[in-house]
Design a protein around this motif. Sequence first.
Motif, PDB file in Angstrom:
ATOM      1  N   ARG A  26      -1.054   2.517  -1.589  1.00  0.00           N
ATOM      2  CA  ARG A  26      -0.263   1.672  -0.693  1.00  0.00           C
ATOM      3  C   ARG A  26       0.646   2.522   0.205  1.00  0.00           C
ATOM      4  O   ARG A  26       0.844   2.204   1.378  1.00  0.00           O
ATOM      5  CB  ARG A  26       0.557   0.667  -1.506  1.00  0.00           C
ATOM      6  CG  ARG A  26      -0.299  -0.409  -2.189  1.00  0.00           C
ATOM      7  CD  ARG A  26       0.552  -1.436  -2.907  1.00  0.00           C
ATOM      8  NE  ARG A  26      -0.258  -2.547  -3.379  1.00  0.00           N
ATOM      9  CZ  ARG A  26      -0.838  -2.593  -4.573  1.00  0.00           C
ATOM     10  NH1 ARG A  26      -0.672  -1.579  -5.416  1.00  0.00           N
ATOM     11  NH2 ARG A  26      -1.572  -3.631  -4.934  1.00  0.00           N
ATOM     12  N   SER A  48      -5.487  -5.375   9.973  1.00  0.00           N
ATOM     13  CA  SER A  48      -6.297  -6.298   9.185  1.00  0.00           C
ATOM     14  C   SER A  48      -7.612  -6.616   9.886  1.00  0.00           C
ATOM     15  O   SER A  48      -8.672  -6.706   9.245  1.00  0.00           O
ATOM     16  CB  SER A  48      -5.519  -7.596   8.939  1.00  0.00           C
ATOM     17  OG  SER A  48      -4.320  -7.355   8.235  1.00  0.00           O
ATOM     18  N   SER A  55      -7.391 -12.783   7.384  1.00  0.00           N
ATOM     19  CA  SER A  55      -5.952 -12.998   7.350  1.00  0.00           C
ATOM     20  C   SER A  55      -5.254 -11.906   8.158  1.00  0.00           C
ATOM     21  O   SER A  55      -5.435 -10.713   7.897  1.00  0.00           O
ATOM     22  CB  SER A  55      -5.433 -12.983   5.910  1.00  0.00           C
ATOM     23  OG  SER A  55      -4.016 -12.982   5.885  1.00  0.00           O
ATOM     24  N   TYR A  58      -3.027  -9.539   5.976  1.00  0.00           N
ATOM     25  CA  TYR A  58      -3.546  -9.097   4.679  1.00  0.00           C
ATOM     26  C   TYR A  58      -3.171  -7.654   4.352  1.00  0.00           C
ATOM     27  O   TYR A  58      -2.798  -7.331   3.225  1.00  0.00           O
ATOM     28  CB  TYR A  58      -5.062  -9.261   4.622  1.00  0.00           C
ATOM     29  CG  TYR A  58      -5.604  -9.027   3.231  1.00  0.00           C
ATOM     30  CD1 TYR A  58      -5.348  -9.932   2.208  1.00  0.00           C
ATOM     31  CD2 TYR A  58      -6.350  -7.885   2.931  1.00  0.00           C
ATOM     32  CE1 TYR A  58      -5.826  -9.721   0.927  1.00  0.00           C
ATOM     33  CE2 TYR A  58      -6.820  -7.667   1.652  1.00  0.00           C
ATOM     34  CZ  TYR A  58      -6.564  -8.584   0.656  1.00  0.00           C
ATOM     35  OH  TYR A  58      -7.026  -8.364  -0.616  1.00  0.00           O
ATOM     36  N   VAL A  61       0.361  -7.531   3.171  1.00  0.00           N
ATOM     37  CA  VAL A  61       0.474  -8.120   1.834  1.00  0.00           C
ATOM     38  C   VAL A  61       0.042  -7.108   0.770  1.00  0.00           C
ATOM     39  O   VAL A  61       0.681  -6.967  -0.271  1.00  0.00           O
ATOM     40  CB  VAL A  61      -0.374  -9.410   1.738  1.00  0.00           C
ATOM     41  CG1 VAL A  61      -0.445  -9.904   0.295  1.00  0.00           C
ATOM     42  CG2 VAL A  61       0.214 -10.493   2.635  1.00  0.00           C
ATOM     43  N   VAL A  62      -1.042  -6.380   1.057  1.00  0.00           N
ATOM     44  CA  VAL A  62      -1.519  -5.359   0.115  1.00  0.00           C
ATOM     45  C   VAL A  62      -0.492  -4.241  -0.003  1.00  0.00           C
ATOM     46  O   VAL A  62      -0.145  -3.808  -1.099  1.00  0.00           O
ATOM     47  CB  VAL A  62      -2.881  -4.788   0.573  1.00  0.00           C
ATOM     48  CG1 VAL A  62      -3.258  -3.558  -0.267  1.00  0.00           C
ATOM     49  CG2 VAL A  62      -3.963  -5.848   0.449  1.00  0.00           C
ATOM     50  N   LEU A  66       1.614  -7.328  -3.055  1.00  0.00           N
ATOM     51  CA  LEU A  66       1.459  -8.749  -3.374  1.00  0.00           C
ATOM     52  C   LEU A  66       0.003  -9.163  -3.512  1.00  0.00           C
ATOM     53  O   LEU A  66      -0.287 -10.310  -3.861  1.00  0.00           O
ATOM     54  CB  LEU A  66       2.139  -9.599  -2.291  1.00  0.00           C
ATOM     55  CG  LEU A  66       3.640  -9.332  -2.098  1.00  0.00           C
ATOM     56  CD1 LEU A  66       4.179 -10.184  -0.959  1.00  0.00           C
ATOM     57  CD2 LEU A  66       4.404  -9.609  -3.387  1.00  0.00           C
ATOM     58  N   SER A  67      -0.910  -8.243  -3.221  1.00  0.00           N
ATOM     59  CA  SER A  67      -2.328  -8.524  -3.376  1.00  0.00           C
ATOM     60  C   SER A  67      -3.066  -7.218  -3.659  1.00  0.00           C
ATOM     61  O   SER A  67      -2.534  -6.128  -3.403  1.00  0.00           O
ATOM     62  CB  SER A  67      -2.894  -9.181  -2.113  1.00  0.00           C
ATOM     63  OG  SER A  67      -4.240  -9.564  -2.305  1.00  0.00           O
ATOM     64  N   LYS A  68      -4.272  -7.346  -4.185  1.00  0.00           N
ATOM     65  CA  LYS A  68      -5.083  -6.175  -4.498  1.00  0.00           C
ATOM     66  C   LYS A  68      -6.234  -6.047  -3.505  1.00  0.00           C
ATOM     67  O   LYS A  68      -6.598  -7.011  -2.828  1.00  0.00           O
ATOM     68  CB  LYS A  68      -5.650  -6.279  -5.915  1.00  0.00           C
ATOM     69  CG  LYS A  68      -4.613  -6.239  -7.016  1.00  0.00           C
ATOM     70  CD  LYS A  68      -5.277  -6.289  -8.381  1.00  0.00           C
ATOM     71  CE  LYS A  68      -4.249  -6.163  -9.502  1.00  0.00           C
ATOM     72  NZ  LYS A  68      -4.890  -6.198 -10.847  1.00  0.00           N
ATOM     73  N   LEU A  69      -6.790  -4.860  -3.455  1.00  0.00           N
ATOM     74  CA  LEU A  69      -7.982  -4.632  -2.661  1.00  0.00           C
ATOM     75  C   LEU A  69      -9.216  -4.828  -3.550  1.00  0.00           C
ATOM     76  O   LEU A  69      -9.291  -4.263  -4.642  1.00  0.00           O
ATOM     77  CB  LEU A  69      -8.000  -3.216  -2.084  1.00  0.00           C
ATOM     78  CG  LEU A  69      -7.110  -2.930  -0.872  1.00  0.00           C
ATOM     79  CD1 LEU A  69      -7.193  -1.450  -0.506  1.00  0.00           C
ATOM     80  CD2 LEU A  69      -7.509  -3.791   0.321  1.00  0.00           C
ATOM     81  N   SER A  70     -10.156  -5.624  -3.076  1.00  0.00           N
ATOM     82  CA  SER A  70     -11.423  -5.767  -3.781  1.00  0.00           C
ATOM     83  C   SER A  70     -12.260  -4.516  -3.550  1.00  0.00           C
ATOM     84  O   SER A  70     -11.899  -3.647  -2.743  1.00  0.00           O
ATOM     85  CB  SER A  70     -12.175  -6.994  -3.273  1.00  0.00           C
ATOM     86  OG  SER A  70     -12.530  -6.807  -1.905  1.00  0.00           O
ATOM     87  N   GLN A  99      -4.546   0.077  -9.271  1.00  0.00           N
ATOM     88  CA  GLN A  99      -4.839  -1.292  -9.666  1.00  0.00           C
ATOM     89  C   GLN A  99      -5.384  -1.404 -11.087  1.00  0.00           C
ATOM     90  O   GLN A  99      -5.758  -2.500 -11.517  1.00  0.00           O
ATOM     91  CB  GLN A  99      -5.826  -1.919  -8.668  1.00  0.00           C
ATOM     92  CG  GLN A  99      -5.287  -1.992  -7.251  1.00  0.00           C
ATOM     93  CD  GLN A  99      -6.218  -2.699  -6.271  1.00  0.00           C
ATOM     94  OE1 GLN A  99      -5.820  -3.075  -5.173  1.00  0.00           O
ATOM     95  NE2 GLN A  99      -7.480  -2.888  -6.649  1.00  0.00           N
TER      96      GLN A  99
END
Length: 242
Positions: A26, A48, A55, A58, A61-62, A66-70, A99
């Motif tokens: 990050r 993004s 989004s 996005y 947010v990552v 607050l969110s993860k990367l697939s 993660q």
Amino acid sequence: MKLLTFSKNDCIFKVMKPIVEYSDFRKYMRDFYEERKRCSAFSWREFSKIAGFSSSSYMKVVCDGLSKLSRIGVERTGMAMGLVGFEMEYFRAMVEYGQAESEEKKMAAYNNMLAIAKVHKVRVLEGELFKFYETWQNPVVRELAPLMPGATPGEMAKMFYPEVSAAEVREYKNSSDAQNTPSHQSVPIIALLAGSRQQEIKDNLPAMLEAVKPYEADYQIILAGAPGIEPGYYVPFIEGRK
């Protein structure tokens, strides 16, 4: 193989730390964003978008945790930042480390990061040379000096990201002068300018890359990225090359 991209307003890009000096994906993403924003009207929306996310926020947010990367998100994000070869491998491992849901997976990812960094970092150095390369700022000052003749430490400090002070630049410059270490400019450079449009690049770059193969051992090969062409566009052409 290095990819140098140029903004339309010819902004001079600061020098980010090598990716293998990061352990937080990050933090690396945010540093990339901040550097692009400094030199252009770059936004989280654009970041993004070029990474292929619907989004507009996005990436932020990552980066905010607050969110993860697939798995596919990791590939898209790496391509958006122009990562290829071992740098992409290291980014994948860094995301796995950040993660990981268990200590076992976290340790496995961290060991993978160490292994990649060990293979691709500069040769083992001894004595005073080791001290010189122990911090990333020393070699950066060494490279900036011939590019900014007559520049004050304060002017050179503005080229760094993360930021350093003028006093630190002065100290690093003294260290560089004392070591008298050779600049990359002592290595001959072959610059590839494949064109300013995608079709030109598609037509020219493969032949250019093939032509420089015999010289890769003795020359530093630089690929100049055209304004308006995202770094990810070059990835299929230079995948697997260093």
